[in-house]
Structure formats: C-alpha cells, structure tokens
Design an enzyme around this catalytic site. Structure first.
Site, PDB file in Angstrom:
ATOM      1  N   THR A 130       0.822  -1.211   0.000  1.00  0.00           N
ATOM      2  CA  THR A 130       0.000   0.000   0.000  1.00  0.00           C
ATOM      3  C   THR A 130       0.862   1.270   0.000  1.00  0.00           C
ATOM      4  O   THR A 130       1.989   1.269   0.503  1.00  0.00           O
ATOM      5  CB  THR A 130      -0.904   0.003   1.262  1.00  0.00           C
ATOM      6  OG1 THR A 130      -1.486   1.278   1.423  1.00  0.00           O
ATOM      7  CG2 THR A 130      -0.094  -0.291   2.522  1.00  0.00           C
ATOM      8  N   ASP A 131       0.280   2.357  -0.512  1.00  0.00           N
ATOM      9  CA  ASP A 131       0.969   3.651  -0.454  1.00  0.00           C
ATOM     10  C   ASP A 131       1.002   4.193   0.982  1.00  0.00           C
ATOM     11  O   ASP A 131       1.742   5.143   1.277  1.00  0.00           O
ATOM     12  CB  ASP A 131       0.313   4.664  -1.400  1.00  0.00           C
ATOM     13  CG  ASP A 131      -1.146   4.961  -1.072  1.00  0.00           C
ATOM     14  OD1 ASP A 131      -1.713   4.324  -0.157  1.00  0.00           O
ATOM     15  OD2 ASP A 131      -1.728   5.846  -1.746  1.00  0.00           O
ATOM     16  N   GLU A 132       0.209   3.569   1.875  1.00  0.00           N
ATOM     17  CA  GLU A 132       0.129   4.102   3.248  1.00  0.00           C
ATOM     18  C   GLU A 132       1.440   3.928   4.015  1.00  0.00           C
ATOM     19  O   GLU A 132       1.643   4.558   5.045  1.00  0.00           O
ATOM     20  CB  GLU A 132      -1.052   3.466   3.993  1.00  0.00           C
ATOM     21  CG  GLU A 132      -2.354   3.717   3.256  1.00  0.00           C
ATOM     22  CD  GLU A 132      -3.623   3.292   3.983  1.00  0.00           C
ATOM     23  OE1 GLU A 132      -3.622   3.260   5.221  1.00  0.00           O
ATOM     24  OE2 GLU A 132      -4.617   3.015   3.296  1.00  0.00           O
ATOM     25  N   TYR A 156      -1.966  -0.558  10.811  1.00  0.00           N
ATOM     26  CA  TYR A 156      -2.052  -1.238   9.510  1.00  0.00           C
ATOM     27  C   TYR A 156      -0.848  -0.881   8.646  1.00  0.00           C
ATOM     28  O   TYR A 156      -0.147  -1.760   8.129  1.00  0.00           O
ATOM     29  CB  TYR A 156      -3.354  -0.844   8.785  1.00  0.00           C
ATOM     30  CG  TYR A 156      -3.345  -1.161   7.303  1.00  0.00           C
ATOM     31  CD1 TYR A 156      -3.321  -2.485   6.862  1.00  0.00           C
ATOM     32  CD2 TYR A 156      -3.345  -0.135   6.345  1.00  0.00           C
ATOM     33  CE1 TYR A 156      -3.303  -2.786   5.498  1.00  0.00           C
ATOM     34  CE2 TYR A 156      -3.333  -0.431   4.987  1.00  0.00           C
ATOM     35  CZ  TYR A 156      -3.305  -1.756   4.570  1.00  0.00           C
ATOM     36  OH  TYR A 156      -3.283  -2.044   3.220  1.00  0.00           O
ATOM     37  N   LYS A 160       2.241  -3.277   7.233  1.00  0.00           N
ATOM     38  CA  LYS A 160       2.544  -3.448   5.799  1.00  0.00           C
ATOM     39  C   LYS A 160       3.986  -2.993   5.517  1.00  0.00           C
ATOM     40  O   LYS A 160       4.689  -3.609   4.713  1.00  0.00           O
ATOM     41  CB  LYS A 160       1.563  -2.656   4.930  1.00  0.00           C
ATOM     42  CG  LYS A 160       0.142  -3.169   4.930  1.00  0.00           C
ATOM     43  CD  LYS A 160      -0.009  -4.586   4.382  1.00  0.00           C
ATOM     44  CE  LYS A 160       0.234  -4.690   2.896  1.00  0.00           C
ATOM     45  NZ  LYS A 160      -0.113  -6.045   2.370  1.00  0.00           N
TER      46      LYS A 160
HETATM   47  P1  NAD Z   1      -9.339  -7.768   1.997  1.00  0.00           P
HETATM   48  O1  NAD Z   1      -9.358  -7.495   3.460  1.00  0.00           O
HETATM   49  O2  NAD Z   1     -10.558  -7.528   1.195  1.00  0.00           O
HETATM   50  O3  NAD Z   1      -8.927  -9.300   1.762  1.00  0.00           O
HETATM   51  C1  NAD Z   1      -7.898  -9.925   2.474  1.00  0.00           C
HETATM   52  C2  NAD Z   1      -7.990 -11.418   2.206  1.00  0.00           C
HETATM   53  O4  NAD Z   1      -6.929 -12.076   2.936  1.00  0.00           O
HETATM   54  C3  NAD Z   1      -9.301 -12.053   2.664  1.00  0.00           C
HETATM   55  O5  NAD Z   1      -9.778 -12.931   1.681  1.00  0.00           O
HETATM   56  C4  NAD Z   1      -8.920 -12.792   3.930  1.00  0.00           C
HETATM   57  O6  NAD Z   1      -9.733 -13.945   4.176  1.00  0.00           O
HETATM   58  C5  NAD Z   1      -7.477 -13.184   3.617  1.00  0.00           C
HETATM   59  N1  NAD Z   1      -6.689 -13.422   4.836  1.00  0.00           N
HETATM   60  C6  NAD Z   1      -6.622 -12.616   5.940  1.00  0.00           C
HETATM   61  N2  NAD Z   1      -5.807 -13.167   6.862  1.00  0.00           N
HETATM   62  C7  NAD Z   1      -5.336 -14.317   6.320  1.00  0.00           C
HETATM   63  C8  NAD Z   1      -4.441 -15.326   6.770  1.00  0.00           C
HETATM   64  N3  NAD Z   1      -3.863 -15.251   7.988  1.00  0.00           N
HETATM   65  N4  NAD Z   1      -4.173 -16.366   5.963  1.00  0.00           N
HETATM   66  C9  NAD Z   1      -4.759 -16.459   4.734  1.00  0.00           C
HETATM   67  N5  NAD Z   1      -5.615 -15.553   4.257  1.00  0.00           N
HETATM   68  C10 NAD Z   1      -5.902 -14.481   5.036  1.00  0.00           C
HETATM   69  O7  NAD Z   1      -8.098  -6.949   1.445  1.00  0.00           O
HETATM   70  P2  NAD Z   1      -7.910  -6.243   0.021  1.00  0.00           P
HETATM   71  O8  NAD Z   1      -8.499  -4.893   0.087  1.00  0.00           O
HETATM   72  O9  NAD Z   1      -8.309  -7.181  -1.050  1.00  0.00           O
HETATM   73  O10 NAD Z   1      -6.332  -6.061   0.000  1.00  0.00           O
HETATM   74  C11 NAD Z   1      -5.481  -7.068  -0.545  1.00  0.00           C
HETATM   75  C12 NAD Z   1      -4.043  -6.621  -0.393  1.00  0.00           C
HETATM   76  O11 NAD Z   1      -3.861  -5.388  -1.071  1.00  0.00           O
HETATM   77  C13 NAD Z   1      -3.639  -6.377   1.064  1.00  0.00           C
HETATM   78  O12 NAD Z   1      -2.322  -6.865   1.237  1.00  0.00           O
HETATM   79  C14 NAD Z   1      -3.692  -4.869   1.217  1.00  0.00           C
HETATM   80  O13 NAD Z   1      -2.755  -4.438   2.186  1.00  0.00           O
HETATM   81  C15 NAD Z   1      -3.297  -4.425  -0.182  1.00  0.00           C
HETATM   82  N6  NAD Z   1      -3.841  -3.106  -0.609  1.00  0.00           N
HETATM   83  C16 NAD Z   1      -5.189  -2.848  -0.504  1.00  0.00           C
HETATM   84  C17 NAD Z   1      -5.671  -1.620  -0.957  1.00  0.00           C
HETATM   85  C18 NAD Z   1      -7.148  -1.293  -0.913  1.00  0.00           C
HETATM   86  O14 NAD Z   1      -7.536  -0.171  -1.243  1.00  0.00           O
HETATM   87  N7  NAD Z   1      -8.024  -2.220  -0.550  1.00  0.00           N
HETATM   88  C19 NAD Z   1      -4.787  -0.665  -1.502  1.00  0.00           C
HETATM   89  C20 NAD Z   1      -3.435  -0.985  -1.579  1.00  0.00           C
HETATM   90  C21 NAD Z   1      -2.976  -2.214  -1.142  1.00  0.00           C
HETATM   91  P1  TYD Z   2     -10.916   3.607   3.989  1.00  0.00           P
HETATM   92  O1  TYD Z   2     -11.809   3.140   2.893  1.00  0.00           O
HETATM   93  O2  TYD Z   2     -11.032   2.956   5.326  1.00  0.00           O
HETATM   94  O3  TYD Z   2      -9.427   3.478   3.425  1.00  0.00           O
HETATM   95  P2  TYD Z   2      -8.024   4.055   4.060  1.00  0.00           P
HETATM   96  O4  TYD Z   2      -8.248   4.433   5.453  1.00  0.00           O
HETATM   97  O5  TYD Z   2      -7.134   2.860   3.933  1.00  0.00           O
HETATM   98  O6  TYD Z   2      -7.629   5.185   3.175  1.00  0.00           O
HETATM   99  O7  TYD Z   2     -11.112   5.150   4.192  1.00  0.00           O
HETATM  100  C1  TYD Z   2     -10.945   6.064   3.110  1.00  0.00           C
HETATM  101  C2  TYD Z   2     -11.121   7.455   3.658  1.00  0.00           C
HETATM  102  O8  TYD Z   2     -12.469   7.632   4.068  1.00  0.00           O
HETATM  103  C3  TYD Z   2     -10.269   7.735   4.883  1.00  0.00           C
HETATM  104  O9  TYD Z   2      -9.833   9.086   4.838  1.00  0.00           O
HETATM  105  C4  TYD Z   2     -11.226   7.538   6.048  1.00  0.00           C
HETATM  106  C5  TYD Z   2     -12.558   7.957   5.461  1.00  0.00           C
HETATM  107  N1  TYD Z   2     -13.751   7.258   5.980  1.00  0.00           N
HETATM  108  C6  TYD Z   2     -14.859   7.984   6.400  1.00  0.00           C
HETATM  109  O10 TYD Z   2     -14.868   9.221   6.373  1.00  0.00           O
HETATM  110  N2  TYD Z   2     -15.954   7.314   6.851  1.00  0.00           N
HETATM  111  C7  TYD Z   2     -15.985   5.948   6.922  1.00  0.00           C
HETATM  112  O11 TYD Z   2     -17.007   5.361   7.374  1.00  0.00           O
HETATM  113  C8  TYD Z   2     -14.849   5.209   6.468  1.00  0.00           C
HETATM  114  C9  TYD Z   2     -14.826   3.695   6.516  1.00  0.00           C
HETATM  115  C10 TYD Z   2     -13.745   5.905   5.998  1.00  0.00           C
END
Ligand code: NAD
Ligand code: TYD
Length: 365
Positions: A130-132, A156, A160
C-alpha cells in the site's frame, strides 16, 4: 505453470483471480485464503465451480501447510494479497495485523525460499502493498515516489511497512526474485462494505447515515481495482525482479466530495428507474429527496492520514501501465455492481455467509 494467490477470496485478490484467469488461461491458479470476515468464496464461485481455480482454505501463518502446498504444486509465481487490511480495525485490535501481515508474510517468504532452493522453479514472489507505508502528505507536498522514505502512521501501515522490508530483505539477502507494488485506495466489485465507498453505497441503498470522519477534508487517490489488477499482471510478466512499483489512480479527491459524487449519482439513477425505487424504498432517492441528506459528520479517526498521492511515472515509463477507468465511470459501474449483487453484500454483512463457511470448513480457530 502454477501460481499461488494468497488472499484470493478478498476484494483485490478475487478481482485479480478473475482478471488473471481471463488473460492467462494456461496458468494454474491455486488460491490460499483463511476466509476471515473479509474473504468471500462467492466472489470466485463461478471459477471454482468450473474447476478453473483450485482453492485451499488455510492460514499463511501455517508453516506446515505452506511447505505441503509448495511441495505439491512447485509454484513458479506467488502473488501475495492476504492481509488484514482495514485501518480502523488496526486501531482497535492491532495484534491480528502483526500476526498476518508481518509473521504471515515471513512464513510465506520462508516457504518460498525453501521450495526454490529445492526445485529452482520460483520465478517471482510479488508482494501487494500500500501507499500508506509512506505516511501522510500535506496539500502541496509532492506525490509518493518509490524512493520516498517509509513513515507509516497507523498500525495497519506499520505492519505493511514491516512486510515490505522483509520481502526486500529476502530479495537482497537470499536472492529471492521479488517485486513489490505500493498502491493507492482501490474500489470496485467484491469490496467488503466496511471501506469508504462500498459502505456509503450500501448505506445509501438502506437509507442509513453516511458517516464522514472529521470534516471530510482528507484526500485519497482512487484507483479502480481492474486497473490495479492490470498493473500487478504487468509487473509479474514484465517487471524487473528486485524492484518496487508505485501504482495509483491519478485521481485525488477529498472524502466529502467523493461522498457527494456518490449521492448525486444515486439521485440521477433512481430518478429514472421505478424498479430501483421499489426495491430500495428506504433510500432517500426513492422518496424524491436528495441522498446528500444522509451525510453525517462523525468523530475523526485517531491519527487520520491527511493525504495520499502516488507518482506513477516509473510504472508508466517502464511497463506502459496507466489507469484507464475514470473515477466518475468507475463509481457509476461500482454502484451498478452493488445494485446487481444485492445477495452478495447482504450475505457478507449479515454473517449468513460466514455461517455457510463454517458449516463447510469448520469455524476458524
Ligand atoms: P481484503 O481485506 O478484502 O482481503 C484480504 C484477504 O486475505 C481475505 O480474503 C482474507 O480472508 C485473507 N486473509 C486474511 N488473513 C489471512 C491469513 N492469515 N491467511 C490467509 N488468508 C488471510 O483486502 P484487500 O483490500 O483485497 O487487500 C489485498 C491486499 O492489497 C492487502 O495486502 C492490502 O494491504 C493491499 N492493498 C489494498 C488496498 C485497498 O484499497 N483495498 C490498496 C493498496 C494495497
Ligand atoms: P478507507 O476506505 O477505510 O481506506 P483508508 O483508510 O485505507 O484510506 O477510508 C478512506 C477514507 O475515508 C479515509 O480518509 C477515512 C474515510 N472514511 C470515512 O470518512 N468514513 C468511513 O465510514 C470510512 C470507513 C472511511
């Protein structure tokens, strides 16, 4: 050629499995997923039913299981999505984040290296991050580059960041053929309704308040998940081992503005569709009132990162990858997906789905 996809039942992982299956049908995909609250087998059900993807329910912290899987499938590629991914949960309960994101990634690296030393088959270990990890930007700061120093600020992001460092260390120390992608906020189908966009959509449909943290001034860079999947595929196919690639949407928006965009898209859609007004009577749009009336300002997230922005010039120059889905189009199609897949979001929210998982696989330990 076999590929291990961890977390392939989660939001991005499931989208990636569909994407990769369509673009590389000759590859054998093995999904390893613990099916936590965020993992939904329904998201890849058609591929499982058709026998096109092999699924294993299991934990990436389970060393014995990992050794068995690597021995059985002799993977040429690993794509590592599995993680705890929600910042708010990491603030309340950080332990699971360190366990899965840090220890789990280390277990996976150890298993991959051991297998590679035996067979020499593994060509790539790609870590999805993630960019975070780069921290928080001010309004006029330059966007995150691959060389930006790590400065994670939530549990989080810290977990990461630790996993990224371990992956890099395995590349440098042991010569594992790694790549890392650091991506901005994704949205699209199969997104669990705890993150901003899917939560707002399901609340709009049910006429529930739209909780905006603080003043809604925080800025995120939104990327449609299909563009993220394209980027990961390109890195797997053409990216240089040992490299990190930043992936972003070039689409920065303040949260309140984004929520307003969703509300207005709802109002327009419901206006011309009596069937939607019948299906979702609690939505203000069904009653001819503006959806924006549901916006509710709530207490801010502790340590809330102000702004993320990603400099995508490296992946664009090296791999020719750039985002194709404009935010307005992506939001409209995402709203459409939630309208068409009411059974999916209702079942993942009510626990009905988790009951089904437990009856098929046993309750998670
Ligand atoms: P998500 O929470 O939707 O899915 C995570 C998956 O991992 C789930 O299917 C869960 O069952 C599985 N999981 C969790 N713990 C586990 C374990 N111990 N063993 C096996 N499986 C396990 O997450 P996502 O949004 O699909 O993100 C996927 C990846 O991308 C993550 O590594 C996250 O850090 C990264 N990422 C997400 C975003 C975003 O905007 N969602 C952005 C950048 C990077
Ligand atoms: P989120 O989808 O949780 O992603 P991240 O925190 O990883 O960026 O949140 C996106 C943005 O929206 C973040 O600035 C927090 C805000 N947010 C709300 O304002 N209300 C909400 O209920 C949630 C879940 C997030």
């Amino acid at each position: 050629m076999s590929m291990l996809v961890t977390g392939g039942a989660g939001f991005i992982g499931a989208n990636f499995v569909h994407h990769r299956r369509a673009s590389h049908p000759q590859e054998r995909l093995v999904v390893l997923d613990a099916l936590t609250y965020a993992g939904n087998l329904q998201s890849i059900a058609p591929l499982l039913d058709a026998g096109e993807v092999h699924f294993v329910r299991g934990d990436i912290c389970d060393d014995a299981l990992l050794a068995r899987l690597f021995a059985e499938h002799d993977f040429a590629q690993v794509v590592h999505f599995a993680a705890e991914s929600h910042v708010d949960r990491s603030i309340v309960a950080p332990d699971a984040f360190v366990r899965t994101n840090v220890n789990g990634t280390l277990s996976l690296l150890k298993a991959a290296l051991a297998a590679h030393r035996k067979t020499g088959t593994l060509q790539r270990f790609h870590h999805v991050s993630t960019d975070e990890v780069y921290g928080s930007l001010g309004l006029s700061d330059p966007a995150f580059q691959e060389t930006t120093a790590y400065a994670p600020r939530s549990p989080y992001a810290a977990s990461k960041a630790a996993s990224d460092h371990l992956v890099n260390a395995y590349g440098h120390t042991y010569g594992l053929l790694i790549t890392i992608s650091n991506c901005s906020n994704n949205y699209g189908p199969f997104h669990f309704p705890e993150k901003l966009i899917p939560l707002m959509i399901v609340n709009l449909l049910q006429g529930k308040p739209l909780p905006v943290y603080g003043q809604g001034a925080n800025i995120r860079d939104w990327l449609h998940v299909s563009d993220h999947c394209t980027a990961i595929s390109a890195i797997l196919d053409r990216g240089r081992a040992g490299e990190t690639y930043n992936v972003g949407g070039n689409s920065e928006v303040a949260n309140l503005e984004l929520v307003h965009q969703l509300c207005d898209a709802f109002d327009a859609r419901f206006l011309g569709d009596p069937d939607l007004r019948r299906r979702f009577p609690a939505s203000p749009a069904s009653q001819g009132r503006p959806s924006r009336e549901l916006v509710t300002f709530v207490q801010d997230r502790p340590g809330h990162d102000y702004r993320y922005a990603v400099d995508t010039s490296k992946i664009s120059a090296e791999l020719g990858v750039r985002p194709l889905v404009a935010l307005a189009d992506g939001l409209a199609s995402t709203i459409g997906w939630y309208l068409d897949n009411e059974a999916w979001w209702r079942s993942v929210m009510t626990g009905e789905y988790q009951n089904w998982v437990n009856s098929h696989y046993g309750a998670a330990s």
